[in-house]
Design a protein around this motif. Structure first.
Motif, PDB file in Angstrom:
ATOM      1  N   TYR A  72       8.345 -21.450  33.418  1.00 26.62           N
ATOM      2  CA  TYR A  72       9.601 -21.037  32.800  1.00 26.62           C
ATOM      3  C   TYR A  72       9.936 -22.052  31.713  1.00 26.62           C
ATOM      4  N   ILE A  98      12.545 -18.003  28.594  1.00 29.53           N
ATOM      5  CA  ILE A  98      13.940 -17.644  28.843  1.00 29.53           C
ATOM      6  C   ILE A  98      14.610 -17.468  27.489  1.00 29.53           C
ATOM      7  N   GLN A 136      19.925 -15.286  31.373  1.00 28.51           N
ATOM      8  CA  GLN A 136      18.662 -15.532  32.067  1.00 28.51           C
ATOM      9  C   GLN A 136      18.578 -16.989  32.524  1.00 28.51           C
TER      10      GLN A 136
END
Length: 257
Positions: free
Chosen positions: A176, A207, A212
């Protein structure tokens, strides 16, 4: 030390990345694009005239790209002093300016990510403790939320539930990340290519929105690497570091810690 506040008006002209000299680099352009969208939300980017080698970046916590609950607080994205500029009190200068600005804007305090022991790309806990910060929450991967309150009786910030236990269901390596960190524009594609060439299951998840980020399964959203569902690190990697990590994990027997 003289400091410059970066804004929409001077963003294109100012150097913002301490380790990147070329303003046309994809890493710089991605970071500047991210910053441009944050200024209207109250983001402040204050840097030295020394080509960005020391700076502080902070934003009202409700607009932070992290899964935290910190109403009426200011959140520090990054406080960075590098190289020969360390040890001259510039971190204190920048932090004091953030405190002053936050008080003038009616904030109850400021908060920032760290850990019990110094981790890459996170503020030094010893410095934070010296400045009066305290730990107000901790995820089970050791990432801590620290705060400095301006009032005696005030609600302390905390992580959202999604960030307290950083785990995911997906197997393989999952990263991420956001464009908040300029280095991702260069090194995430490097990891994708390295994984592809070596048959390593890997997926990078960028992201792209605040929503988010505020609901991510990790306290750190700029860079959070998972392996088979477990959080591994927030340290950005080149191809060699990534392969070293993969090989080390492959050699471990099931049940090894």
């Amino acid at each position: 030390m003289e400091y410059i506040r970066v804004s929409k008006d001077n963003l294109e002209e100012e150097h913002i990345c301490c380790a990147i000299s070329n303003n046309k680099d994809i890493q710089v352009s991605s970071k500047k694009a991210w910053l441009a969208d944050r200024f209207d939300e109250g983001l402040v980017f204050l840097k030295s005239v020394e080509r960005g080698k020391c700076f502080i970046e902070y934003i009202p916590a409700e607009y932070a790209w992290n899964p935290i609950n910190a109403p009426e607080y200011m959140y520090i994205d990054c406080l960075w002093v590098s190289g020969s500029l360390k040890g001259h009190g510039y971190s204190s200068d920048l932090l004091n300016e953030c405190i002053k600005d936050s008080k003038e804007k009616g904030k109850k305090g400021i908060c920032i990510l760290s850990a019990a022991k110094k981790k890459p790309f996170l503020s030094d806990p010893k410095f934070l403790a010296f400045k009066g910060f305290q730990v107000c929450d901790e995820a089970d991967n050791g990432i801590q939320l620290w705060y400095l309150s301006f009032e005696k009786s005030v609600e302390t910030p905390c992580f959202k539930e999604c960030a307290k236990y950083p785990r995911i269901d997906e197997k393989g390596y999952v990263l991420y990340y956001t464009n908040q960190c300029p280095f991702n524009a260069k090194y995430v594609p490097v990891l994708e290519e390295t994984a592809k060439n070596n048959g390593i299951p890997f997926r990078a998840i960028r992201i792209e929105t605040r929503d988010q980020a505020q609901n991510a399964p990790t306290p750190i959203t700029t860079y959070a690497l998972f392996c088979d569902g477990d959080y591994v690190t927030n340290e950005q990697m080149n191809d060699k570091k990534f392969l070293k990590l993969v090989n080390a994990k492959a050699k471990r027997k099931p049940g090894d810690s």
